[in-house]
Design an enzyme around this catalytic site. Structure first.
Site, mmCIF file in Angstrom:
data_model
loop_
_atom_site.group_PDB
_atom_site.id
_atom_site.type_symbol
_atom_site.label_atom_id
_atom_site.label_comp_id
_atom_site.label_asym_id
_atom_site.label_seq_id
_atom_site.Cartn_x
_atom_site.Cartn_y
_atom_site.Cartn_z
ATOM 1 N NE ARG A 66 48.164 -35.660 44.161
ATOM 2 C CZ ARG A 66 47.858 -36.432 43.138
ATOM 3 N NH1 ARG A 66 46.976 -37.362 43.258
ATOM 4 N NH2 ARG A 66 48.436 -36.252 41.961
ATOM 5 C CG HIS A 203 47.554 -16.096 28.095
ATOM 6 N ND1 HIS A 203 47.239 -17.296 27.527
ATOM 7 C CD2 HIS A 203 48.675 -15.683 27.475
ATOM 8 C CE1 HIS A 203 48.138 -17.605 26.621
ATOM 9 N NE2 HIS A 203 49.030 -16.640 26.559
ATOM 10 C CG HIS A 265 44.626 -17.819 22.970
ATOM 11 N ND1 HIS A 265 44.120 -17.556 24.207
ATOM 12 C CD2 HIS A 265 45.628 -18.715 23.174
ATOM 13 C CE1 HIS A 265 44.778 -18.258 25.127
ATOM 14 N NE2 HIS A 265 45.693 -18.976 24.517
HETATM 15 C C1 BG6 Z 1 48.370 -21.331 25.600
HETATM 16 C C2 BG6 Z 1 48.354 -22.643 24.857
HETATM 17 O O1 BG6 Z 1 47.060 -20.900 25.852
HETATM 18 O O2 BG6 Z 1 49.042 -20.353 24.832
HETATM 19 C C3 BG6 Z 1 49.766 -23.077 24.508
HETATM 20 O O3 BG6 Z 1 47.752 -23.646 25.667
HETATM 21 C C4 BG6 Z 1 50.506 -21.958 23.801
HETATM 22 O O4 BG6 Z 1 49.726 -24.240 23.690
HETATM 23 C C5 BG6 Z 1 50.396 -20.661 24.592
HETATM 24 O O5 BG6 Z 1 51.862 -22.355 23.679
HETATM 25 C C6 BG6 Z 1 51.027 -19.499 23.856
HETATM 26 O O6 BG6 Z 1 50.951 -18.346 24.637
HETATM 27 P P1 BG6 Z 1 51.824 -17.069 24.277
HETATM 28 O O7 BG6 Z 1 51.390 -16.021 25.246
HETATM 29 O O8 BG6 Z 1 53.255 -17.485 24.449
HETATM 30 O O9 BG6 Z 1 51.519 -16.707 22.861
#
Ligand code: BG6
Length: 512
Positions: A66, A203, A265
């Site tokens: 936006r 991720h 995760h």
């Molecule tokens: C994210 C969460 O998916 O993963 C966050 O929403 C978290 O709350 C993050 O801090 C941690 O990711 P990583 O890769 O730093 O372990």
């Protein structure tokens, strides 16, 4: 006709993982490009891919938001994000080529004129950069906006799967708030995109060390024979962070840490640790094994005994004064959101019956660490006097996901001297010591896989549903309690109730 599972010559296979895989020409559109994820992870990952030579000259990046920006304003934002957060060194010639394909569309989600402008920009890029009409739409926006965006993509012909071209959609967790909203979200997305064009990002699955779990288990003969309830006593999966919620109150409160990271995760880590060997790492076979084990995993029968939650109070951490969760900006005083959660999951199958999997995660804990630790049963008979082995715990195999990526095996060894005294020692594999290559960021791998259309690392909707089936009853139980989550001091290892939960089962948490 040769199907994807019957490829004959792996050297000719464009998805052969031993060859560098380079994406074909395409446009990547990011919705929500002004967000934190985009600045810290997505834009730097795009640059890192370009820097590694994995993006073609015809690649184009479009930001949609936006803001009242011109193309060059957005290019400057990407430039700064890259300089600040990219993993690989900044190279002017790489940047120059990438920036030629950067565009910005200023617009509102839900506004037809905006999407028309987006469509025209994409058409201009298709022409100018020879993208072959291949488009990926990354929805880095709240799920409540998904319906509007995918409907508009359809109405403007951007979701069409034309012959020889592709249109893919990328969505980020949280995949819903519970089982029913996850189903609804899936209905919305799949009403427009076929499931093979939907890429759900968790991720953690893009992390090298998580993929190494598959190598460790299935490329070696050593571990598999003991990877079951004959030898494993219990498993601890830990994802600890030393940070608080930062400026994310709006996202985090009302979601809580269990939905934020256990649903995705940690349950994915559990699935990869506990699943059977897939016939191959083709997406269908890998996902089928994960689904089977998630379907066999069940929430605790005694919620009061085998689930705990907490939230950090104010105090000192690393020499700094830090706020408690309730004092963070934007958190309502009446909140019952947890910042720490620990649960026990049991898996009802022949391999794991009787082996508890303990999952824990928390903000403002002692340090940032993610690991999977398999604790082995004690030797059935110890031919030592009890004083010799006083120090002896259980053998453990620890997969260090991050930081200090590697694997540790802990076992008992004789202390040098005339006495037969046994003490615990570690045998270590460290990525840094064995490989010279640094690991790519998770988002590099995942964005590349989206552009290649390579699906194994993306959870399917069925897995998402199964994970909610495990978590929903726990969240319902917590919601039914009159008491707020227990407080815990910053810089420690969580609330006392979590230690008590394990003590009741005769275990203690590891202090990684
Ligand atoms: C994210 C969460 O998916 O993963 C966050 O929403 C978290 O709350 C993050 O801090 C941690 O990711 P990583 O890769 O730093 O372990």
């Amino acid at each position: 006709m040769i199907t994807s599972t019957e490829r004959v010559n792996p050297l000719r296979d464009p998805l052969d993982r031993r060859l560098p895989r380079i994406a074909g020409p395409c446009v990547l559109v990011i919705f929500g490009v002004t967000g934190d994820l985009s600045t810290r992870k997505l834009m730097p990952a795009v640059y890192d891919l370009a820097n590694r030579g994995l993006l073609p000259p015809g690649f184009a990046l479009v930001g949609f938001a936006r803001r009242d920006w011109e193309h060059q304003d957005f290019a400057k934002i990407v430039h700064d994000a890259v300089q600040q957060h990219a993993r690989t060194p900044f190279r002017e010639e790489v940047w120059k080529q990438l920036s030629e394909g950067i565009r910005f569309v200023s617009g509102e989600i839900g506004n037809d004129d905006s999407v028309r402008r987006l469509r025209d920009t994409i058409a201009e890029l298709d022409e100018a950069r020879g993208t072959g009409g291949n488009h990926a739409f990354y929805l880095s926006i709240p799920p409540s906006l998904f319906q509007t965006v995918v409907d508009q993509l359809r109405e403007h012909g951007l979701a069409e799967q034309r012959y020889g071209q592709w249109s893919r959609v990328v969505i980020e967790k949280p995949f819903g708030h519970n089982l029913s909203s996850a189903r609804e979200l899936n209905r919305v997305v799949s009403s427009v995109f076929p499931s093979s064009s939907v890429f759900r990002i968790d991720h953690y699955l893009g992390k090298e060390t998580v993929q190494n779990l598959l190598a460790l288990r299935f490329a070696n003969q050593l571990f598999e024979p003991v990877w079951n309830n004959n030898y494993v006593d219990h498993v601890q999966i830990t994802m600890a962070e030393d940070i608080g919620i930062g400026g994310r109150a709006g996202y985090f409160d009302g979601i809580g840490i269990a939905r934020d990271v256990i649903q995705n995760h940690l349950l994915q880590l559990l699935a990869l640790t506990a699943m059977e060997e897939p016939t191959s790492f083709q997406a269908d076979q890998l996902r089928a094994e994960k689904q089977k084990v998630l379907a066999a995993a069940r929430p605790p029968k005694r919620m009061d005994l085998h689930t705990t939650r907490g939230r950090y109070v104010g105090g000192w951490q690393g020499g700094k004064k830090v706020l408690g969760y309730l004092e963070e900006k934007g958190i309502p005083p009446s909140t019952t959101t947890e910042t720490y959660a620990a649960i026990r999951v049991d898996i009802d199958n022949r391999r794991w019956a009787g082996v508890p999997f303990y999952l824990r995660t928390g903000k403002r804990l002692a340090r940032r660490v993610t690991e999977i630790a398999l604790g082995f049963k004690r030797a059935p008979h110890l031919p030592f006097s009890s004083t010799d082995t006083e120090e002896l715990g259980y053998n453990a195999l620890v997969l260090r996901i991050q930081p200090d990526e590697g694997v540790t095996l802990r076992f008992g060894a004789k202390v040098p001297g005339t006495q037969m005294e046994i003490r615990e020692v570690n045998m270590d594999f460290a990525y840094g010591g064995s490989f010279t290559e640094s690991s790519p960021e998770a988002y590099e791998r995942l964005i590349l896989d989206v552009l290649l259309g390579d699906p194994p690392l993306f959870p399917q909707h069925e897995e998402v549903e199964l994970a909610w089936e495990i978590l929903d009853p726990i969240l319902d139980f917590w919601a039914s309690l009159d008491t707020p989550p227990d407080g815990y001091e910053p810089g420690g290892w969580g609330p006392a109730c979590a230690d008590e939960m394990l003590a009741r089962d005769g275990h203690i948490w590891r202090r990684p």
